[in-house]
Design an enzyme around this catalytic site. Sequence first.
Site, PDB file in Angstrom:
ATOM      1  N   LYS A 219       1.054  -0.943  -0.077  1.00  0.00           N
ATOM      2  CA  LYS A 219       0.146   0.091  -0.178  1.00  0.00           C
ATOM      3  C   LYS A 219       0.720   1.073   0.057  1.00  0.00           C
ATOM      4  O   LYS A 219       1.900   1.259   0.780  1.00  0.00           O
ATOM      5  CB  LYS A 219      -0.784  -0.095   1.211  1.00  0.00           C
ATOM      6  CG  LYS A 219      -2.036  -0.942   1.110  1.00  0.00           C
ATOM      7  CD  LYS A 219      -2.736  -0.813  -0.108  1.00  0.00           C
ATOM      8  CE  LYS A 219      -3.986  -1.978   0.018  1.00  0.00           C
ATOM      9  NZ  LYS A 219      -4.636  -1.872  -1.148  1.00  0.00           N
ATOM     10  N   ASP A 247      -0.137   0.345  -4.550  1.00  0.00           N
ATOM     11  CA  ASP A 247      -1.727   0.371  -4.572  1.00  0.00           C
ATOM     12  C   ASP A 247      -1.995   1.417  -3.867  1.00  0.00           C
ATOM     13  O   ASP A 247      -1.834   1.486  -2.530  1.00  0.00           O
ATOM     14  CB  ASP A 247      -2.227  -0.717  -4.112  1.00  0.00           C
ATOM     15  CG  ASP A 247      -3.764  -0.829  -4.262  1.00  0.00           C
ATOM     16  OD1 ASP A 247      -4.424   0.119  -4.591  1.00  0.00           O
ATOM     17  OD2 ASP A 247      -4.405  -1.844  -3.972  1.00  0.00           O
ATOM     18  N   GLU A 273      -1.519   1.108  -8.633  1.00  0.00           N
ATOM     19  CA  GLU A 273      -3.075   0.624  -8.656  1.00  0.00           C
ATOM     20  C   GLU A 273      -3.801   1.757  -8.210  1.00  0.00           C
ATOM     21  O   GLU A 273      -3.379   2.287  -7.187  1.00  0.00           O
ATOM     22  CB  GLU A 273      -3.001  -0.638  -7.994  1.00  0.00           C
ATOM     23  CG  GLU A 273      -4.374  -1.258  -8.031  1.00  0.00           C
ATOM     24  CD  GLU A 273      -4.467  -2.451  -7.046  1.00  0.00           C
ATOM     25  OE1 GLU A 273      -3.462  -3.439  -7.317  1.00  0.00           O
ATOM     26  OE2 GLU A 273      -5.411  -2.821  -6.433  1.00  0.00           O
ATOM     27  N   GLU A 302     -10.887  -2.489  -9.556  1.00  0.00           N
ATOM     28  CA  GLU A 302     -11.611  -3.027  -8.316  1.00  0.00           C
ATOM     29  C   GLU A 302     -12.894  -2.303  -7.977  1.00  0.00           C
ATOM     30  O   GLU A 302     -13.775  -2.708  -7.580  1.00  0.00           O
ATOM     31  CB  GLU A 302     -10.759  -3.309  -7.020  1.00  0.00           C
ATOM     32  CG  GLU A 302     -10.115  -1.871  -6.354  1.00  0.00           C
ATOM     33  CD  GLU A 302      -9.444  -2.106  -5.219  1.00  0.00           C
ATOM     34  OE1 GLU A 302      -8.235  -2.880  -5.479  1.00  0.00           O
ATOM     35  OE2 GLU A 302      -9.679  -1.968  -4.026  1.00  0.00           O
ATOM     36  N   ASP A 325     -13.260  -7.582 -11.146  1.00  0.00           N
ATOM     37  CA  ASP A 325     -13.572  -7.950  -9.521  1.00  0.00           C
ATOM     38  C   ASP A 325     -15.006  -8.460 -10.005  1.00  0.00           C
ATOM     39  O   ASP A 325     -16.193  -7.607 -10.439  1.00  0.00           O
ATOM     40  CB  ASP A 325     -13.541  -7.034  -8.638  1.00  0.00           C
ATOM     41  CG  ASP A 325     -14.064  -7.589  -7.271  1.00  0.00           C
ATOM     42  OD1 ASP A 325     -14.477  -8.525  -7.203  1.00  0.00           O
ATOM     43  OD2 ASP A 325     -13.472  -6.983  -6.365  1.00  0.00           O
ATOM     44  N   HIS A 352      -8.546  -8.596  -9.174  1.00  0.00           N
ATOM     45  CA  HIS A 352      -8.735  -8.138  -7.662  1.00  0.00           C
ATOM     46  C   HIS A 352      -9.356  -9.125  -6.932  1.00  0.00           C
ATOM     47  O   HIS A 352     -10.245  -9.730  -7.166  1.00  0.00           O
ATOM     48  CB  HIS A 352      -9.703  -6.783  -7.659  1.00  0.00           C
ATOM     49  CG  HIS A 352      -9.941  -6.391  -6.258  1.00  0.00           C
ATOM     50  ND1 HIS A 352     -10.995  -6.187  -5.613  1.00  0.00           N
ATOM     51  CD2 HIS A 352      -9.008  -6.038  -5.159  1.00  0.00           C
ATOM     52  CE1 HIS A 352     -11.020  -5.660  -4.396  1.00  0.00           C
ATOM     53  NE2 HIS A 352      -9.680  -5.481  -4.026  1.00  0.00           N
TER      54      HIS A 352
HETATM   55  C1  LIG Z   1     -10.012  -2.258   1.839  1.00  0.00           C
HETATM   56  C2  LIG Z   1      -9.550  -3.299   0.932  1.00  0.00           C
HETATM   57  O1  LIG Z   1      -8.637  -4.252   1.619  1.00  0.00           O
HETATM   58  C3  LIG Z   1      -8.410  -2.778  -0.417  1.00  0.00           C
HETATM   59  O2  LIG Z   1      -7.237  -2.238   0.320  1.00  0.00           O
HETATM   60  C4  LIG Z   1      -8.027  -3.995  -1.037  1.00  0.00           C
HETATM   61  O3  LIG Z   1      -9.085  -4.469  -1.796  1.00  0.00           O
HETATM   62  C5  LIG Z   1      -6.994  -3.589  -2.068  1.00  0.00           C
HETATM   63  O4  LIG Z   1      -7.300  -2.512  -2.825  1.00  0.00           O
HETATM   64  C6  LIG Z   1      -6.489  -4.716  -3.182  1.00  0.00           C
HETATM   65  O5  LIG Z   1      -6.156  -4.281  -4.203  1.00  0.00           O
HETATM   66  O6  LIG Z   1      -6.336  -5.861  -2.499  1.00  0.00           O
HETATM   67 MG   LIG Z   2      -6.420  -2.387  -4.835  1.00  0.00          MG
END
Ligand SMILES: C[C@H](O)[C@@H](O)[C@@H](O)[C@H](O)C(=O)O
Ligand SMILES: [Mg+2]
Length: 446
Positions: A219, A247, A273, A302, A325, A352
């Site tokens: 992240k 991301d 991302e 996503e 997704d 995703h």
């Molecule tokens: C709130 C979620 O965990 C996201 O952080 C998650 O879907 C993330 O964007 C991902 O790509 O896995």
């Molecule tokens: Mg993500």
Amino acid sequence: MAVKITGITARDIRFPTSLEGDGSDAIHTDPDYSCAYITLTTSTEAKGFGHTFTIGRGTEIVCEAAHALGEFVVGKHLQEITADFAGFWRALANDSQLRWLGPEKGVVHLATCAIVNAVWDLWAKVERKPLWKLLADMTPEELVSVIDFRYISDLLTREEALEILKKGQDGKKEREAELISKGYPAYITSAGWSGYDEQKTRQKCKEALAKGFVRFKAKVGTGIEADRRRLAVMREEIGYDKLLMTDANQRWDVSEAIDWMKQLTEFKPLWIEEPTSPDDVLGHATIAKALKPYNIAVATGEHCQNRVVFKQLFQADSIAYCQIDGCRLGGVNEVLAVLLMAAKLNVPVCPHAGGVGLCQVNQHFSYFDYICVSRTLENRFLEYAEHLHENYKFPVEVKGGHYVLPQIPGFQTEMREASLDTHEYPIGPVWQKLFAEGTFKPPKKH
Ligand SMILES: C[C@H](O)[C@@H](O)[C@@H](O)[C@H](O)C(=O)O
Ligand SMILES: [Mg+2]
């Protein structure tokens, strides 16, 4: 045997993942992984299960929307739906009054998706095949018959889709056998959540490496120094011979995204991302162009609400990786439309899966994509997040950094009854205990 759908229930299921920082990112700092969980009962023993992915508050609204849509499915025969699946899909996604709440986006589309996937689960069970196999065994004509081409035919016509799928028939038995023996390449997200401290990140990297993962996601967007630290720590643990993705979960404006990512180039991220708003098609294109000289690609999907926005992302050269997704788009039917558009434009699809149940659902699309659509594994990897699998009746299996293809009939969307009962919000014992302890506040009205 005729299978008539006799009832629908929607349950609000939540897991208190925010307590450990699991799933956290720069924008969604305290997600409680949740879903609106749909069960379709039938005139036979068979049931269909489908769910959306939500992160806590608001799940009850998706359940309400699913109840509102229920009348379109209850009383129908499975065979009647599958005989004209595109027609059924359009009727469900485009009721003349309910569509005003979308159209084809937001809460109603999430509910549509959960119901549509429950129907596919039911169909796959009746056919006694895992979903990926049901799709792989369908003829090109049968496959295009489930897709609603309205709004996308300027990029992909039914005839072009048919052509792609006909090409995909060549060698499909071999590709299926190859996936069954080798599995499908995965990348892992669970080491890089923004809420993890340095020690936990290091520990999670070590564990993932030991399990055979060679692709990781981190992240970013919490702060430039914090990002540099997280990426440095992950690179120290995994080295530079492994892939690292980043991301931002929609954290930045367009120019901010470009400036920020330029400051992270030394960590060699494969992609950034969701750098900005998921609706900003042209903004993604601007970012992609600006970051190209730095070898950073743009990925998104996503939060991409439907096939129309994906079409525009493809048309504008906005993304180098397409992150479908099947719990956000309107279920299998709409995912197929996106897979085929991506194939036409040679954009790799990397689904995703960071959320509850997303690995269960989205794995099937990657297998089908390889076997019948893209016919390549190049630049394709399926996300893996390690949380909450134990709540499923048939959890996904990952070995040596690869997903193992399931052979159980259905979509693998069925949760264990005990998990449903204990996590139902707000009445389940897990939640009642958290309210009593004062860890969470009970909802004001439910
Ligand atoms: C709130 C979620 O965990 C996201 O952080 C998650 O879907 C993330 O964007 C991902 O790509 O896995
Ligand atoms: Mg993500």
